[in-house]
Design an enzyme around this catalytic site. Structure first.
Site, PDB file in Angstrom:
ATOM      1  N   TYR A 157       6.179  -6.901 -14.207  1.00 39.00           N
ATOM      2  CA  TYR A 157       7.079  -6.309 -13.218  1.00 39.00           C
ATOM      3  C   TYR A 157       7.463  -7.293 -12.125  1.00 39.00           C
ATOM      4  O   TYR A 157       6.615  -7.987 -11.567  1.00 39.00           O
ATOM      5  CB  TYR A 157       6.421  -5.090 -12.569  1.00 39.00           C
ATOM      6  CG  TYR A 157       6.258  -3.906 -13.485  1.00 39.00           C
ATOM      7  CD1 TYR A 157       7.351  -3.368 -14.158  1.00 39.00           C
ATOM      8  CD2 TYR A 157       5.012  -3.331 -13.660  1.00 39.00           C
ATOM      9  CE1 TYR A 157       7.195  -2.271 -14.994  1.00 39.00           C
ATOM     10  CE2 TYR A 157       4.842  -2.229 -14.492  1.00 39.00           C
ATOM     11  CZ  TYR A 157       5.951  -1.702 -15.159  1.00 39.00           C
ATOM     12  OH  TYR A 157       5.794  -0.620 -15.985  1.00 39.00           O
TER      13      TYR A 157
ATOM     14  N   ARG B 186     -19.626   3.410  14.165  1.00 37.35           N
ATOM     15  CA  ARG B 186     -19.140   4.223  13.055  1.00 37.35           C
ATOM     16  C   ARG B 186     -19.991   5.498  13.105  1.00 37.35           C
ATOM     17  O   ARG B 186     -19.883   6.243  14.061  1.00 37.35           O
ATOM     18  CB  ARG B 186     -19.302   3.452  11.743  1.00 37.35           C
ATOM     19  CG  ARG B 186     -18.555   4.023  10.557  1.00 37.35           C
ATOM     20  CD  ARG B 186     -18.707   3.157   9.328  1.00 37.35           C
ATOM     21  NE  ARG B 186     -20.100   3.067   8.872  1.00 37.35           N
ATOM     22  CZ  ARG B 186     -20.482   2.388   7.787  1.00 37.35           C
ATOM     23  NH1 ARG B 186     -19.591   1.728   7.064  1.00 37.35           N
ATOM     24  NH2 ARG B 186     -21.754   2.354   7.423  1.00 37.35           N
TER      25      ARG B 186
ATOM     26  N   CYS C 226      -0.534  -4.415 -14.221  1.00 38.48           N
ATOM     27  CA  CYS C 226       0.095  -3.114 -14.369  1.00 38.48           C
ATOM     28  C   CYS C 226      -0.968  -2.016 -14.406  1.00 38.48           C
ATOM     29  O   CYS C 226      -2.166  -2.292 -14.321  1.00 38.48           O
ATOM     30  CB  CYS C 226       0.934  -3.083 -15.652  1.00 38.48           C
ATOM     31  SG  CYS C 226       2.101  -4.450 -15.782  1.00 38.48           S
ATOM     32  N   MET C 227      -0.551  -0.773 -14.576  1.00 38.31           N
ATOM     33  CA  MET C 227      -1.494   0.334 -14.571  1.00 38.31           C
ATOM     34  C   MET C 227      -2.474   0.264 -15.746  1.00 38.31           C
ATOM     35  O   MET C 227      -3.648   0.612 -15.598  1.00 38.31           O
ATOM     36  CB  MET C 227      -0.760   1.674 -14.617  1.00 38.31           C
ATOM     37  CG  MET C 227      -1.669   2.878 -14.446  1.00 38.31           C
ATOM     38  SD  MET C 227      -0.784   4.449 -14.526  1.00 38.31           S
ATOM     39  CE  MET C 227       0.189   4.361 -13.020  1.00 38.31           C
ATOM     40  N   ASP C 228      -1.997  -0.213 -16.900  1.00 38.15           N
ATOM     41  CA  ASP C 228      -2.801  -0.169 -18.113  1.00 38.15           C
ATOM     42  C   ASP C 228      -3.062  -1.526 -18.754  1.00 38.15           C
ATOM     43  O   ASP C 228      -3.776  -1.585 -19.753  1.00 38.15           O
ATOM     44  CB  ASP C 228      -2.097   0.690 -19.178  1.00 38.15           C
ATOM     45  CG  ASP C 228      -1.530   1.962 -18.599  1.00 38.15           C
ATOM     46  OD1 ASP C 228      -2.331   2.771 -18.109  1.00 38.15           O
ATOM     47  OD2 ASP C 228      -0.295   2.129 -18.610  1.00 38.15           O
TER      48      ASP C 228
ATOM     49  N   HIS D 270     -27.523   0.538  11.332  1.00 38.70           N
ATOM     50  CA  HIS D 270     -26.839  -0.312  10.356  1.00 38.70           C
ATOM     51  C   HIS D 270     -26.129  -1.463  11.058  1.00 38.70           C
ATOM     52  O   HIS D 270     -25.443  -1.253  12.058  1.00 38.70           O
ATOM     53  CB  HIS D 270     -25.829   0.526   9.578  1.00 38.70           C
ATOM     54  CG  HIS D 270     -25.259  -0.143   8.364  1.00 38.70           C
ATOM     55  ND1 HIS D 270     -26.047  -0.642   7.359  1.00 38.70           N
ATOM     56  CD2 HIS D 270     -23.982  -0.368   7.986  1.00 38.70           C
ATOM     57  CE1 HIS D 270     -25.279  -1.158   6.409  1.00 38.70           C
ATOM     58  NE2 HIS D 270     -24.020  -1.007   6.766  1.00 38.70           N
TER      59      HIS D 270
ATOM     60  N   ARG E 179     -33.185  -1.932   3.424  1.00 36.64           N
ATOM     61  CA  ARG E 179     -32.276  -1.055   2.686  1.00 36.64           C
ATOM     62  C   ARG E 179     -31.250  -1.937   1.973  1.00 36.64           C
ATOM     63  O   ARG E 179     -30.337  -2.453   2.588  1.00 36.64           O
ATOM     64  CB  ARG E 179     -31.599  -0.138   3.711  1.00 36.64           C
ATOM     65  CG  ARG E 179     -31.027   1.152   3.244  1.00 36.64           C
ATOM     66  CD  ARG E 179     -30.462   1.948   4.422  1.00 36.64           C
ATOM     67  NE  ARG E 179     -29.510   1.208   5.216  1.00 36.64           N
ATOM     68  CZ  ARG E 179     -29.703   0.824   6.471  1.00 36.64           C
ATOM     69  NH1 ARG E 179     -30.826   1.098   7.112  1.00 36.64           N
ATOM     70  NH2 ARG E 179     -28.760   0.145   7.110  1.00 36.64           N
TER      71      ARG E 179
ATOM     72  N   LYS F 178     -25.675   4.504  -4.005  1.00 31.73           N
ATOM     73  CA  LYS F 178     -24.488   5.326  -3.754  1.00 31.73           C
ATOM     74  C   LYS F 178     -23.310   4.827  -4.593  1.00 31.73           C
ATOM     75  O   LYS F 178     -23.371   3.762  -5.210  1.00 31.73           O
ATOM     76  CB  LYS F 178     -24.133   5.263  -2.261  1.00 31.73           C
ATOM     77  CG  LYS F 178     -23.763   3.863  -1.766  1.00 31.73           C
ATOM     78  CD  LYS F 178     -23.396   3.846  -0.306  1.00 31.73           C
ATOM     79  CE  LYS F 178     -23.054   2.415   0.131  1.00 31.73           C
ATOM     80  NZ  LYS F 178     -22.523   2.350   1.495  1.00 31.73           N
TER      81      LYS F 178
END
Length: 406
Positions: A273, A141, A325-327, A173, A229, A37
């Site tokens: 930052y 769950r 940072c983002m990049d 599970h 599993r 998955k």
């Protein structure tokens, strides 16, 4: 700043996945359901599935029906289990593809029965759909609560008698299998045995029964039932750090990027930052073109050098400095000046001293599952094969039709 000749990439060793599957079969002596998955935990769903099957897995499992359908469309044969349905699930497509769908409730069985009634009868006769039942044994769950087991099993048996489906599995599970001494493990195993007894009393005789995830498969022989599993262990990562014996599993993922800039930093210079980190002395800094937009955890940042995540550059581990940072993010090169374009290894199997996904998990206060599953973003994924050819001929490849329940 000169452009780098390299690009960030996730490199996946399919030979490692294949060998990990074989080692899990050899260790557990149980048929292996390979969990692929979430795009194979970030490794590539179809590629990981093929490698796992080559290593001896008898079945595949995913969360969403859409994932299972994609596996079937890619030509993967045999049992493919999915377990997260919703009111809009296309059961007709699942039935047509020969998938094993999971039911948690009588209402879901009714929906499957409606789809099965509209499906063409198999040329060979017999049931139209393949259904597994999930019972809640203490994770609280998904899965049928104990108060609904009797009704679920009765409806499942009636559907078998009507030819709507074959109940191919009953499963549950663990909640705490990464802590082998947790009392919930005994409680859940006992509850699962009670569920199987109730299912049998209702007239059900499933092909497989499975409770163990990776940690329990390795650590808890009594809970292997007729199949295990395994997800995270398939990719070579430790499902229970501090408890798992070495059975030869090898991490399959390596994340690399080029160094794109080297610059000097004076004492007191604030980095990134919020100036989370300031240079205590003159040093050099390196810029890596990856960030949280690519799945790099922002929590890899730390003002404490002892807890920051690290990368390997020019043969040495280098800690992250300042906010991710983002990049992009910055590492401390400690006065060294590797060339622009030098390889940066964020994590891998650890062969050359690079950090592992487990190292990153500990630095970020999370689990190795999250590190490998979230990585990606704008990175390319490439595949190679280490040639790891662990050979084992297990005594059991597929579940015995009337195998032991414990």
């Amino acid at each position: 700043m000169n452009p780098s000749p390299g690009t960030p990439e996730i490199r996946v060793d399919l030979g490692a996945i294949r060998a990990n599957a074989a080692r899990l079969v050899a260790h557990t002596k149980a048929p292996l359901i390979a969990v692929v998955k979430a795009d194979g935990y970030g490794h590539g769903m179809v590629e990981a599935a093929r490698a796992a099957k080559d290593g001896g897995a008898f079945a595949l499992a995913v969360a969403a029906p859409e994932e299972a359908l994609a596996l079937r469309e890619a030509g993967l044969p045999g049992m493919i289990l999915c377990w997260l349905t919703n009111p809009d699930t296309d059961y007709k497509a699942c039935i047509a593809a020969g998938l094993d769908v999971t039911a948690y409730s009588v209402a879901e069985l009714d929906a499957i029965a409606e789809a099965a009634a509209a499906a063409p009868a198999p040329a060979s006769g017999g049931e139209r759909a393949r259904v597994q039942l999930k019972v809640d044994t203490g994770l609280t769950r998904g899965g049928a609560p104990r108060s609904e087991w009797e009704a679920l099993f009765a409806r499942a048996r009636r559907g078998e008698q009507e030819g709507s489906w074959r109940i191919t599995g009953v499963w549950s599970h663990f909640a705490c299998s990464d802590d082998p001494d947790h009392p919930a493990n005994d409680e859940q195993e006992r509850a699962f045995r009670e569920a199987l007894a109730q299912a049998g009393a209702a007239g059900l005789d499933p092909e497989i029964t499975h409770l163990s995830n990776s940690a329990a498969a390795i650590l808890r022989p009594s809970a292997r039932f007729t199949a295990v599993r395994c997800g995270i262990a398939l990719y070579g990562l430790d499902p229970a750090p501090g408890h798992t014996p070495d059975i030869g599993l090898r991490p399959a993922m390596t994340v690399r990027a080029p160094l794109v800039m080297v610059k000097d930093a004076e004492p007191g210079a604030g980095v990134s930052y919020g100036h989370l980190w300031r240079a205590e002395r003159e040093t050099t800094l390196g810029l890596i073109p990856l960030g949280y937009g690519d799945g790099i955890p922002r929590h890899a940042s730390s003002p404490d050098p002892a807890t920051a995540a690290e990368v390997l550059v020019a043969g040495r581990r280098r800690p992250i400095r300042g906010r991710v940072c983002m990049d992009q993010f910055v590492v401390d090169l400690d006065g060294d000046r590797p060339p622009v374009g030098a390889e940066v290894v964020l994590f891998g199997p650890g062969d050359d001293g690079e950090p592992t996904a487990q190292d990153w998990a500990e630095a970020c206060g999370t689990i190795n599952y999250e590190i490998v599953t979230r990585i990606g973003g704008r990175m390319s994924r490439t595949y190679d094969d280490s040639g790891d050819t662990f050979v084992h001929t297990p005594t059991v490849h597929t579940p015995a039709r009337h195998g032991s329940q414990g």
